[in-house]
Design a protein around this motif. Structure first.
Motif, PDB file in Angstrom:
ATOM      1  N   ALA A 191       4.263   2.356  -7.286  1.00 55.22           N
ATOM      2  CA  ALA A 191       3.761   1.218  -6.878  1.00 55.22           C
ATOM      3  C   ALA A 191       4.145   1.286  -5.132  1.00 55.22           C
ATOM      4  O   ALA A 191       3.091   1.023  -4.409  1.00 55.22           O
ATOM      5  CB  ALA A 191       4.458  -0.033  -7.371  1.00 55.22           C
ATOM      6  N   LEU A 211       1.422  -1.212  -3.789  1.00 54.16           N
ATOM      7  CA  LEU A 211       1.006  -2.063  -4.608  1.00 54.16           C
ATOM      8  C   LEU A 211       2.314  -2.737  -5.150  1.00 54.16           C
ATOM      9  O   LEU A 211       3.399  -2.399  -4.796  1.00 54.16           O
ATOM     10  CB  LEU A 211       0.428  -1.509  -5.849  1.00 54.16           C
ATOM     11  N   GLU A 212       2.062  -3.792  -5.836  1.00 46.92           N
ATOM     12  CA  GLU A 212       3.222  -4.651  -6.379  1.00 46.92           C
ATOM     13  C   GLU A 212       3.674  -3.799  -7.574  1.00 46.92           C
ATOM     14  O   GLU A 212       2.750  -3.372  -8.386  1.00 46.92           O
ATOM     15  CB  GLU A 212       2.912  -6.201  -6.852  1.00 46.92           C
ATOM     16  N   GLU A 252       1.664  -3.730 -10.946  1.00 47.33           N
ATOM     17  CA  GLU A 252       0.387  -3.591 -10.936  1.00 47.33           C
ATOM     18  C   GLU A 252      -0.402  -2.417 -11.855  1.00 47.33           C
ATOM     19  O   GLU A 252       0.280  -1.574 -11.889  1.00 47.33           O
ATOM     20  CB  GLU A 252      -0.346  -3.544  -9.350  1.00 47.33           C
ATOM     21  N   PRO A 305      -5.105   3.412  -8.245  1.00 49.66           N
ATOM     22  CA  PRO A 305      -5.134   2.048  -8.446  1.00 49.66           C
ATOM     23  C   PRO A 305      -6.307   1.592  -9.468  1.00 49.66           C
ATOM     24  O   PRO A 305      -7.349   2.083  -9.239  1.00 49.66           O
ATOM     25  CB  PRO A 305      -5.352   1.424  -7.243  1.00 49.66           C
ATOM     26  N   ARG A 353      -5.567   3.554   3.254  1.00 43.11           N
ATOM     27  CA  ARG A 353      -5.175   3.135   2.091  1.00 43.11           C
ATOM     28  C   ARG A 353      -4.886   4.315   1.281  1.00 43.11           C
ATOM     29  O   ARG A 353      -5.844   5.164   1.067  1.00 43.11           O
ATOM     30  CB  ARG A 353      -6.056   2.274   1.531  1.00 43.11           C
TER      31      ARG A 353
END
Length: 251
Positions: free
Chosen positions: A125, A130-131, A134, A158, A229
């Motif tokens: 993550a 990300l959290e 996720e 993701p 990203r």
């Protein structure tokens, strides 16, 4: 046989000398090394010391043992892994496998392929921004070249980027994951790789069919799209004896 006095590091000297003799082509077309008995006599050391020296060269991938026949110079051709060429858009962007850069026409097999939608572990993550927990798609597989296991690769993408694409299938299609990401508007434009050389863990010894204490290269890759990203991370463990890592770049 007990080690002779003064031999604790002698095996390293013997390994160095045998390595030099192999490079010089001393063992001819048959590629057969002298017997362990002859090596003991030549270097005036114990059987244990000879076997330690041979073990060093075996772990480096330079020699191999043939049951009932002895030790031979290995015939394995190193996989020449050129990171800049294999990650070029001109490769995967044209629907070609990145492995084509590494192995030419040698046989490649992806084994034990597992595709799963999982909750992102904390470290994954963080790498993907990300959290924790996720959803991500994990693509986990081993690769064999000419029947020899050479690498384990585990990549994470993701869910919001992979959902609805062939990334979620065993066969991700021509050009692989990066080509599918580009089709979905998330094509990587930059990569970052980190490499660390270390000894294989017991689990990796079993997984990659290595000798105990053999060296591996742990390679982490992040793929970024234009806005920065991270769209995929890939964690690879390579049998160090099977690869030659090459980097070509302009001055």
């Amino acid at each position: 046989m007990p080690r002779k006095p003064g031999e604790p590091h002698k095996y390293r000297e013997i390994a160095d000398d045998l390595r030099r003799r192999i490079s010089a082509g001393e063992f001819g077309d048959k590629r057969k090394l002298p017997s362990e008995r002859d090596l003991r006599a030549h270097y005036d050391v114990s059987q244990m010391t000879v076997r330690q020296a041979l073990g060093v060269l075996r772990d480096e991938g330079l020699i191999e043992s043939r049951v009932g026949s002895g030790w031979y110079v290995a015939e394995w051709r190193p996989i020449v892994r050129n990171a800049l060429k294999r990650l070029s858009t001109a490769q995967w962007g044209e629907g070609r496998s990145m492995w084509d850069v590494d192995i030419d026409d040698r046989q490649l097999d992806a084994r034990d392929v597992q595709i799963e939608l999982v909750n992102a572990p904390a470290d994954v993550a963080r790498a993907l921004d990300l959290e924790e927990g996720e959803l991500v798609w994990r693509r986990n597989r081993r690769y064999a070249v000419e029947g020899e296991i050479v690498m384990r690769a585990t990549s994470y993408i993701p869910d919001d980027l992979a959902r609805g694409t062939r990334i979620t299938q065993i066969d991700s299609g021509p050009g692989g994951t990066y080509a599918r990401l580009r089709e979905a508007g998330h094509g990587p434009v930059q990569f970052r790789e980190q490499l660390r050389c270390r000894l294989a863990t017991p689990a990796e010894v079993d997984d990659l069919h290595l000798a105990a204490g053999a060296p591996v290269v742990e390679q982490h890759r992040s793929a970024m799209r234009a806005d920065g990203r991270v769209v995929e991370i890939n964690r690879m463990v390579l049998d160090a004896s099977r690869f030659l890592l090459v980097y070509d770049f302009p001055a």
